[in-house]
Design a protein around this motif. Structure first.
Motif, PDB file in Angstrom:
ATOM      1  N   ALA A  41      16.500   5.328   2.869  1.00 26.53           N
ATOM      2  CA  ALA A  41      16.538   6.691   2.326  1.00 26.53           C
ATOM      3  C   ALA A  41      15.805   6.722   0.996  1.00 26.53           C
ATOM      4  N   ASP A  42      14.969   7.733   0.821  1.00 28.41           N
ATOM      5  CA  ASP A  42      14.289   7.889  -0.462  1.00 28.41           C
ATOM      6  C   ASP A  42      13.925   9.346  -0.682  1.00 28.41           C
ATOM      7  N   TYR A  43      13.929   9.712  -1.951  1.00 33.58           N
ATOM      8  CA  TYR A  43      13.540  11.044  -2.405  1.00 33.58           C
ATOM      9  C   TYR A  43      12.039  11.244  -2.214  1.00 33.58           C
ATOM     10  N   ALA A  44      11.280  10.155  -2.400  1.00 32.39           N
ATOM     11  CA  ALA A  44       9.820  10.205  -2.265  1.00 32.39           C
ATOM     12  C   ALA A  44       9.429   9.807  -0.843  1.00 32.39           C
ATOM     13  N   GLU A  45       8.468  10.521  -0.292  1.00 35.27           N
ATOM     14  CA  GLU A  45       8.050  10.248   1.087  1.00 35.27           C
ATOM     15  C   GLU A  45       7.085   9.075   1.194  1.00 35.27           C
ATOM     16  N   LEU A  46       6.241   8.877   0.190  1.00 36.57           N
ATOM     17  CA  LEU A  46       5.191   7.859   0.272  1.00 36.57           C
ATOM     18  C   LEU A  46       5.721   6.456   0.560  1.00 36.57           C
ATOM     19  N   PRO A  47       6.772   5.986  -0.116  1.00 38.29           N
ATOM     20  CA  PRO A  47       7.251   4.647   0.214  1.00 38.29           C
ATOM     21  C   PRO A  47       7.791   4.527   1.635  1.00 38.29           C
ATOM     22  N   LEU A  48       8.358   5.606   2.159  1.00 40.88           N
ATOM     23  CA  LEU A  48       8.827   5.581   3.550  1.00 40.88           C
ATOM     24  C   LEU A  48       7.634   5.478   4.508  1.00 40.88           C
ATOM     25  N   ILE A  49       6.541   6.132   4.156  1.00 42.03           N
ATOM     26  CA  ILE A  49       5.309   6.026   4.948  1.00 42.03           C
ATOM     27  C   ILE A  49       4.798   4.587   4.903  1.00 42.03           C
ATOM     28  N   HIS A  50       4.839   3.963   3.727  1.00 39.87           N
ATOM     29  CA  HIS A  50       4.416   2.563   3.593  1.00 39.87           C
ATOM     30  C   HIS A  50       5.266   1.650   4.466  1.00 39.87           C
ATOM     31  N   LEU A  51       6.572   1.887   4.466  1.00 39.31           N
ATOM     32  CA  LEU A  51       7.478   1.077   5.278  1.00 39.31           C
ATOM     33  C   LEU A  51       7.139   1.219   6.756  1.00 39.31           C
ATOM     34  N   LYS A  52       6.919   2.439   7.195  1.00 39.10           N
ATOM     35  CA  LYS A  52       6.608   2.693   8.607  1.00 39.10           C
ATOM     36  C   LYS A  52       5.273   2.045   9.001  1.00 39.10           C
ATOM     37  N   LYS A  53       4.297   2.033   8.104  1.00 40.84           N
ATOM     38  CA  LYS A  53       3.010   1.384   8.394  1.00 40.84           C
ATOM     39  C   LYS A  53       3.186  -0.118   8.567  1.00 40.84           C
ATOM     40  N   ARG A  54       4.041  -0.716   7.735  1.00 38.26           N
ATOM     41  CA  ARG A  54       4.294  -2.152   7.853  1.00 38.26           C
ATOM     42  C   ARG A  54       5.109  -2.479   9.099  1.00 38.26           C
ATOM     43  N   MET A  55       5.954  -1.527   9.520  1.00 43.30           N
ATOM     44  CA  MET A  55       6.866  -1.746  10.645  1.00 43.30           C
ATOM     45  C   MET A  55       6.752  -0.594  11.641  1.00 43.30           C
ATOM     46  N   PRO A  56       5.682  -0.556  12.416  1.00 42.49           N
ATOM     47  CA  PRO A  56       5.468   0.572  13.331  1.00 42.49           C
ATOM     48  C   PRO A  56       6.612   0.803  14.317  1.00 42.49           C
ATOM     49  N   SER A  57       7.366  -0.246  14.642  1.00 41.00           N
ATOM     50  CA  SER A  57       8.456  -0.086  15.612  1.00 41.00           C
ATOM     51  C   SER A  57       9.744   0.456  14.981  1.00 41.00           C
ATOM     52  N   PHE A  58       9.757   0.605  13.658  1.00 41.95           N
ATOM     53  CA  PHE A  58      10.963   1.110  13.004  1.00 41.95           C
ATOM     54  C   PHE A  58      11.166   2.573  13.363  1.00 41.95           C
ATOM     55  N   PRO A  59      12.359   2.960  13.825  1.00 39.48           N
ATOM     56  CA  PRO A  59      12.582   4.341  14.286  1.00 39.48           C
ATOM     57  C   PRO A  59      12.452   5.380  13.163  1.00 39.48           C
TER      58      PRO A  59
END
Length: 195
Positions: free
Chosen positions: A67-85
């Protein structure tokens, strides 16, 4: 200073994220390595780039939420882990999250909040955790000042803040902090009191 969504968005956009060490911190890794129940529902609030989330996921914890207030780090996480829901990426104000969890991991989130929100943080953690749920992680140990984030605090302050809602099983100087944080981090394990 207004620590709102725009503030955090700008910090990530400008890459002024000095708290981001690029990997799971040793105290958090050590705690995660000791977790047994791979089905536990785990929240990492203020997850940033989500190294704790990534480490949990890679070690078989598939019920973990970032969970984060900022969207960019969540986008970074998803790029590193494409299978993350996508459903486990929560782009939201922490105080608006409406789920329940077995474990919540604290890593540089508490210290980033305006200190006036600390009583609300303790109440929200109590509300988010299931009975006997665990809140664990790191809190900074240096004098509380008005310049921040990060904002510091003391063992006495943290005890007063959490003791009514939690059993304080551990609250001590972390023995395995990174060198630049040595002596400035308190590792803690708090258990929600049964209601």
């Amino acid at each position: 200073m207004i620590l709102n969504k725009e503030y955090w968005k700008k910090r990530y956009k400008d890459k002024t994220t000095g708290w981001d060490i690029g990997f799971v911190s040793p105290p958090m890794k050590n705690f995660i390595d000791g977790l047994q129940d791979k089905t536990a529902k785990i929240l990492v609030p203020g997850s940033g780039n989500g190294y704790e989330v990534e480490y949990l996921w890679q070690n078989g914890f598939k019920n973990v939420f970032a969970a984060d207030y900022a969207e960019l780090p969540l986008i970074h996480l998803k790029k590193r882990m494409p299978s993350f829901p996508e459903t486990q990426l929560i782009h939201s104000d922490f105080f608006e999250i409406d789920q329940s969890f077995d474990i919540i991991l604290e890593q540089t989130f508490f210290c980033a909040l305006n200190p006036s929100l600390r009583p609300l943080y303790a109440e929200k953690m109590d509300a988010l955790l299931k009975p006997k749920g665990i809140l664990a992680g790191l809190l900074f140990k240096f004098p509380l000042t008005t310049s921040g984030p990060p904002f510091g605090g003391s063992i006495n302050e943290y005890e007063e803040l959490f003791k009514s809602k939690f059993h304080l099983h551990k609250l001590e100087t972390a023995y395995n902090s990174l060198q630049e944080r040595a002596g400035k981090e308190l590792f803690f394990i708090f258990e929600k009191k049964s209601t």
